[in-house]
Design a protein around this motif. Structure first.
Motif, PDB file in Angstrom:
ATOM      1  N   ALA A 163     -14.690  28.761 -35.928  1.00 40.68           N
ATOM      2  CA  ALA A 163     -15.486  27.744 -36.554  1.00 40.68           C
ATOM      3  C   ALA A 163     -16.872  27.778 -35.834  1.00 40.68           C
ATOM      4  O   ALA A 163     -16.941  27.977 -34.575  1.00 40.68           O
ATOM      5  CB  ALA A 163     -15.152  26.334 -36.407  1.00 40.68           C
ATOM      6  N   SER A 164     -17.858  27.575 -36.660  1.00 38.72           N
ATOM      7  CA  SER A 164     -19.423  27.561 -35.841  1.00 38.72           C
ATOM      8  C   SER A 164     -19.666  25.991 -35.379  1.00 38.72           C
ATOM      9  O   SER A 164     -18.570  25.259 -35.539  1.00 38.72           O
ATOM     10  CB  SER A 164     -20.312  27.722 -37.071  1.00 38.72           C
ATOM     11  N   THR A 165     -20.529  25.729 -34.708  1.00 41.97           N
ATOM     12  CA  THR A 165     -20.907  24.777 -34.067  1.00 41.97           C
ATOM     13  C   THR A 165     -21.044  23.409 -35.561  1.00 41.97           C
ATOM     14  O   THR A 165     -20.424  22.635 -35.341  1.00 41.97           O
ATOM     15  CB  THR A 165     -22.385  24.678 -33.367  1.00 41.97           C
ATOM     16  N   GLU A 166     -21.604  24.035 -36.610  1.00 42.69           N
ATOM     17  CA  GLU A 166     -21.790  23.168 -37.687  1.00 42.69           C
ATOM     18  C   GLU A 166     -20.468  22.909 -38.353  1.00 42.69           C
ATOM     19  O   GLU A 166     -20.141  21.628 -38.823  1.00 42.69           O
ATOM     20  CB  GLU A 166     -22.438  23.853 -38.551  1.00 42.69           C
ATOM     21  N   GLU A 167     -19.604  23.850 -38.340  1.00 41.76           N
ATOM     22  CA  GLU A 167     -18.273  23.551 -39.007  1.00 41.76           C
ATOM     23  C   GLU A 167     -17.320  22.711 -38.289  1.00 41.76           C
ATOM     24  O   GLU A 167     -16.813  21.682 -38.851  1.00 41.76           O
ATOM     25  CB  GLU A 167     -17.489  25.154 -39.276  1.00 41.76           C
ATOM     26  N   PHE A 168     -17.482  22.830 -36.876  1.00 44.09           N
ATOM     27  CA  PHE A 168     -16.694  21.926 -35.917  1.00 44.09           C
ATOM     28  C   PHE A 168     -16.944  20.543 -36.165  1.00 44.09           C
ATOM     29  O   PHE A 168     -16.339  19.618 -36.331  1.00 44.09           O
ATOM     30  CB  PHE A 168     -16.831  22.431 -34.695  1.00 44.09           C
ATOM     31  N   THR A 169     -18.405  20.282 -36.180  1.00 45.60           N
ATOM     32  CA  THR A 169     -19.071  19.019 -36.506  1.00 45.60           C
ATOM     33  C   THR A 169     -18.770  18.550 -37.883  1.00 45.60           C
ATOM     34  O   THR A 169     -18.319  17.206 -37.816  1.00 45.60           O
ATOM     35  CB  THR A 169     -20.923  19.423 -36.422  1.00 45.60           C
ATOM     36  N   ALA A 170     -18.813  19.236 -38.786  1.00 47.28           N
ATOM     37  CA  ALA A 170     -18.501  18.634 -40.008  1.00 47.28           C
ATOM     38  C   ALA A 170     -17.005  18.188 -40.189  1.00 47.28           C
ATOM     39  O   ALA A 170     -16.962  17.170 -40.836  1.00 47.28           O
ATOM     40  CB  ALA A 170     -18.707  19.902 -41.026  1.00 47.28           C
ATOM     41  N   THR A 188     -26.775  18.890 -28.933  1.00 46.03           N
ATOM     42  CA  THR A 188     -27.628  17.731 -29.297  1.00 46.03           C
ATOM     43  C   THR A 188     -27.368  17.116 -30.715  1.00 46.03           C
ATOM     44  O   THR A 188     -27.005  16.136 -31.116  1.00 46.03           O
ATOM     45  CB  THR A 188     -28.790  17.161 -28.757  1.00 46.03           C
ATOM     46  N   SER A 189     -27.768  18.215 -31.607  1.00 47.56           N
ATOM     47  CA  SER A 189     -27.939  17.630 -32.955  1.00 47.56           C
ATOM     48  C   SER A 189     -26.721  17.435 -33.386  1.00 47.56           C
ATOM     49  O   SER A 189     -26.399  16.458 -34.270  1.00 47.56           O
ATOM     50  CB  SER A 189     -28.435  18.941 -33.342  1.00 47.56           C
ATOM     51  N   ALA A 190     -25.358  18.221 -33.181  1.00 50.84           N
ATOM     52  CA  ALA A 190     -24.359  17.968 -33.649  1.00 50.84           C
ATOM     53  C   ALA A 190     -23.733  16.523 -33.056  1.00 50.84           C
ATOM     54  O   ALA A 190     -23.036  15.815 -33.840  1.00 50.84           O
ATOM     55  CB  ALA A 190     -23.323  18.895 -33.126  1.00 50.84           C
ATOM     56  N   VAL A 191     -24.095  16.139 -31.862  1.00 48.28           N
ATOM     57  CA  VAL A 191     -23.487  14.749 -31.398  1.00 48.28           C
ATOM     58  C   VAL A 191     -23.940  13.733 -32.136  1.00 48.28           C
ATOM     59  O   VAL A 191     -23.727  12.664 -32.512  1.00 48.28           O
ATOM     60  CB  VAL A 191     -23.747  14.836 -29.913  1.00 48.28           C
ATOM     61  N   LEU A 192     -25.459  13.989 -32.211  1.00 51.38           N
ATOM     62  CA  LEU A 192     -26.322  12.806 -33.037  1.00 51.38           C
ATOM     63  C   LEU A 192     -25.706  12.707 -34.555  1.00 51.38           C
ATOM     64  O   LEU A 192     -25.689  11.572 -35.017  1.00 51.38           O
ATOM     65  CB  LEU A 192     -27.733  13.308 -33.083  1.00 51.38           C
ATOM     66  N   LYS A 193     -25.196  13.704 -35.021  1.00 49.43           N
ATOM     67  CA  LYS A 193     -24.998  13.566 -36.458  1.00 49.43           C
ATOM     68  C   LYS A 193     -23.670  12.782 -36.345  1.00 49.43           C
ATOM     69  O   LYS A 193     -23.333  12.069 -37.571  1.00 49.43           O
ATOM     70  CB  LYS A 193     -24.752  14.901 -37.091  1.00 49.43           C
ATOM     71  N   ILE A 194     -22.773  13.056 -35.400  1.00 52.41           N
ATOM     72  CA  ILE A 194     -21.161  12.549 -35.370  1.00 52.41           C
ATOM     73  C   ILE A 194     -21.334  11.010 -35.179  1.00 52.41           C
ATOM     74  O   ILE A 194     -20.947  10.168 -35.840  1.00 52.41           O
ATOM     75  CB  ILE A 194     -20.418  13.131 -34.464  1.00 52.41           C
ATOM     76  N   ILE A 195     -22.239  10.839 -34.363  1.00 51.77           N
ATOM     77  CA  ILE A 195     -22.604   9.419 -33.868  1.00 51.77           C
ATOM     78  C   ILE A 195     -23.238   8.477 -35.245  1.00 51.77           C
ATOM     79  O   ILE A 195     -22.608   7.538 -35.402  1.00 51.77           O
ATOM     80  CB  ILE A 195     -23.703   9.045 -32.675  1.00 51.77           C
ATOM     81  N   LYS A 196     -24.010   9.138 -35.776  1.00 47.81           N
ATOM     82  CA  LYS A 196     -24.767   8.461 -37.148  1.00 47.81           C
ATOM     83  C   LYS A 196     -23.543   8.146 -38.078  1.00 47.81           C
ATOM     84  O   LYS A 196     -23.540   7.327 -38.956  1.00 47.81           O
ATOM     85  CB  LYS A 196     -25.733   9.564 -37.606  1.00 47.81           C
ATOM     86  N   ALA A 197     -22.373   9.257 -38.127  1.00 46.55           N
ATOM     87  CA  ALA A 197     -21.333   8.972 -39.023  1.00 46.55           C
ATOM     88  C   ALA A 197     -20.495   7.823 -38.790  1.00 46.55           C
ATOM     89  O   ALA A 197     -19.854   7.318 -39.706  1.00 46.55           O
ATOM     90  CB  ALA A 197     -20.637  10.344 -39.034  1.00 46.55           C
ATOM     91  N   THR A 198     -20.530   7.260 -37.727  1.00 42.09           N
ATOM     92  CA  THR A 198     -19.871   6.103 -37.185  1.00 42.09           C
ATOM     93  C   THR A 198     -20.365   4.874 -37.658  1.00 42.09           C
ATOM     94  O   THR A 198     -19.981   3.670 -37.647  1.00 42.09           O
ATOM     95  CB  THR A 198     -19.467   5.920 -35.752  1.00 42.09           C
ATOM     96  N   GLY A 199     -21.908   5.011 -37.914  1.00 43.15           N
ATOM     97  CA  GLY A 199     -22.616   3.832 -38.354  1.00 43.15           C
ATOM     98  C   GLY A 199     -23.287   3.005 -37.298  1.00 43.15           C
ATOM     99  O   GLY A 199     -23.935   2.067 -37.491  1.00 43.15           O
ATOM    100  N   VAL A 200     -23.476   3.561 -35.902  1.00 42.42           N
ATOM    101  CA  VAL A 200     -23.662   3.103 -35.097  1.00 42.42           C
ATOM    102  C   VAL A 200     -25.366   3.350 -35.218  1.00 42.42           C
ATOM    103  O   VAL A 200     -25.816   4.574 -35.253  1.00 42.42           O
ATOM    104  CB  VAL A 200     -23.524   3.532 -33.573  1.00 42.42           C
ATOM    105  N   SER A 201     -26.171   2.378 -34.975  1.00 44.87           N
ATOM    106  CA  SER A 201     -27.652   2.253 -35.093  1.00 44.87           C
ATOM    107  C   SER A 201     -28.028   2.676 -33.590  1.00 44.87           C
ATOM    108  O   SER A 201     -28.242   1.730 -32.744  1.00 44.87           O
ATOM    109  CB  SER A 201     -28.226   1.202 -35.762  1.00 44.87           C
ATOM    110  N   ILE A 202     -28.824   3.625 -33.513  1.00 47.43           N
ATOM    111  CA  ILE A 202     -29.673   4.044 -32.230  1.00 47.43           C
ATOM    112  C   ILE A 202     -31.078   4.817 -32.536  1.00 47.43           C
ATOM    113  O   ILE A 202     -31.195   5.613 -33.418  1.00 47.43           O
ATOM    114  CB  ILE A 202     -28.828   5.190 -31.586  1.00 47.43           C
TER     115      ILE A 202
END
Length: 337
Positions: free
Chosen positions: A323-330, A22-36
């Motif tokens: 890769a770790s979860t964090e590395e994949f997300t990055a 969940t933390s990974a997905v929220l970081k990725i969504i935030k990177a798109t600029g969508v405001s949630i």
């Protein structure tokens, strides 16, 4: 960056690996600029520990108000413990349709390429109504419930989904040769609805033959519609055609609310180790973004996912990488730019 209006969405981080992905997905969504604005709630084991129940009323109230939720895996114990939170959510919110797109991703090792299937599963009845009783010691019965109302509704949903997504064929999966009344009713309803969609080919297949044909020649299918139990089994089979449950999304849809979720388990054995693959939840979030009108952001994430898998340099262990979860997300975030 895709700067959009703010949305308010209910968030269930789940348990096991749930909070990590969940933390990974929220970081990725935030990177798109969508405001949630996320309304976060605990469910399942964590909720029992905190509130004494697996699905607190506040969760249902939040989803009803926000209309949309994103849910990570929640553990359901086998043969004991509390009732499935997934089933409770579907019943309480009227989430009658389970939508499981199953599509090949280049770079993921699987038995087939170019798979592009959509499984539409009726979500509210069949054997999953939970109506069971012990007739006498050692003899238990479970009732399969099929109604005309639910069958017509899911058939209509399947054909509308096919039309909206430019699909050409809908196949109804059944066992009406044995269950002549229950599955017979389901087929009658599918046939009735099919008459209203002359632009879409309609056919039928017995569920056991369908399982075999999916293994032998999955490309013959397009959209498949079925009752609850068959859908549970065959949607997982289809996931196996493209790499497993870790790389396919899921959505539970109703008239007034939608819950987008990863369909794999909570994997408590690897929780907290940085090994979890967030792809399934991420692709479910992509479906969610499309649903709320944020298609540019959804497209950006999909493009990034495909690039990362195609390159194969930052894959998690379950996909053959290191890769770790964090590395994949990055890496996904870098591709989004």
């Amino acid at each position: 960056m895709f700067l959009m209006a703010q949305h308010k969405i209910t968030l269930l981080p789940g348990d096991g690996i749930g909070p990590e992905i969940t933390s990974a997905v929220l970081k990725i969504i935030k990177a798109t600029g969508v405001s949630i604005e996320w309304e976060k709630f605990h469910a399942g084991k964590t909720a029992i520990e905190k509130f004494g129940e697996p699905l607190p009323r506040a969760i249902l109230d939040s989803i009803k108000a926000n209309k949309v939720a994103l849910k990570a895996p929640i553990t359901t114990e086998v043969g004991k413990g509390f009732k499935s939170v997934n089933v409770q959510l579907r019943k309480a919110l009227g989430l009658y349709a389970n939508l499981r797109p199953t599509k090949s991703i280049e770079g993921i090792r699987s038995r087939y390429t170019d798979i592009d299937l959509i499984i539409v599963r009726e979500n509210t009845e069949s054997l999953y109504t939970g109506i069971e009783n012990e007739i006498t010691p050692g003899v238990v019965q479970a009732l399969k419930v099929i109604t005309r109302t639910a069958s017509l509704r899911i058939a209509h949903f399947a054909f509308e989904t096919a039309r909206q997504r430019g699909r050409k064929k809908v196949t109804a999966v059944h066992k009406a040769n044995i269950m002549k009344l229950s599955d017979g009713l389901f087929l009658d309803c599918c046939r009735e609805v099919a008459k209203n969609y002359p632009d879409i080919e309609y056919n039928e297949i017995i569920v056991d033959n369908c399982a075999m044909q999916l293994v032998m020649n999955p490309h013959r299918f397009d959209v498949l519609v079925m009752e609850n139990f068959y859908g549970d089994v065959l949607s997982d089979l289809c996931a196996g055609l493209v790499g497993g449950l870790g790389v396919v999304p899921g959505a539970n849809l109703g008239e007034d609310a939608c819950v987008f979720e990863a369909v794999h388990g909570s994997a408590p054995d690897i929780a907290g180790k940085g090994l979890a693959n967030p792809t399934a939840l991420l692709l479910s979030a992509v479906m969610m973004l499309e649903h709320i009108g944020e298609k540019p952001a959804a497209d950006a994430i999909i493009k990034a996912v495909h690039q990362v898998y195609r390159e194969g340099k930052a894959l998690t262990k379950d996909m053959g990488g290191h890769a770790s979860t964090e590395e994949f997300t990055a890496e996904i975030i870098r591709k989004i730019g």
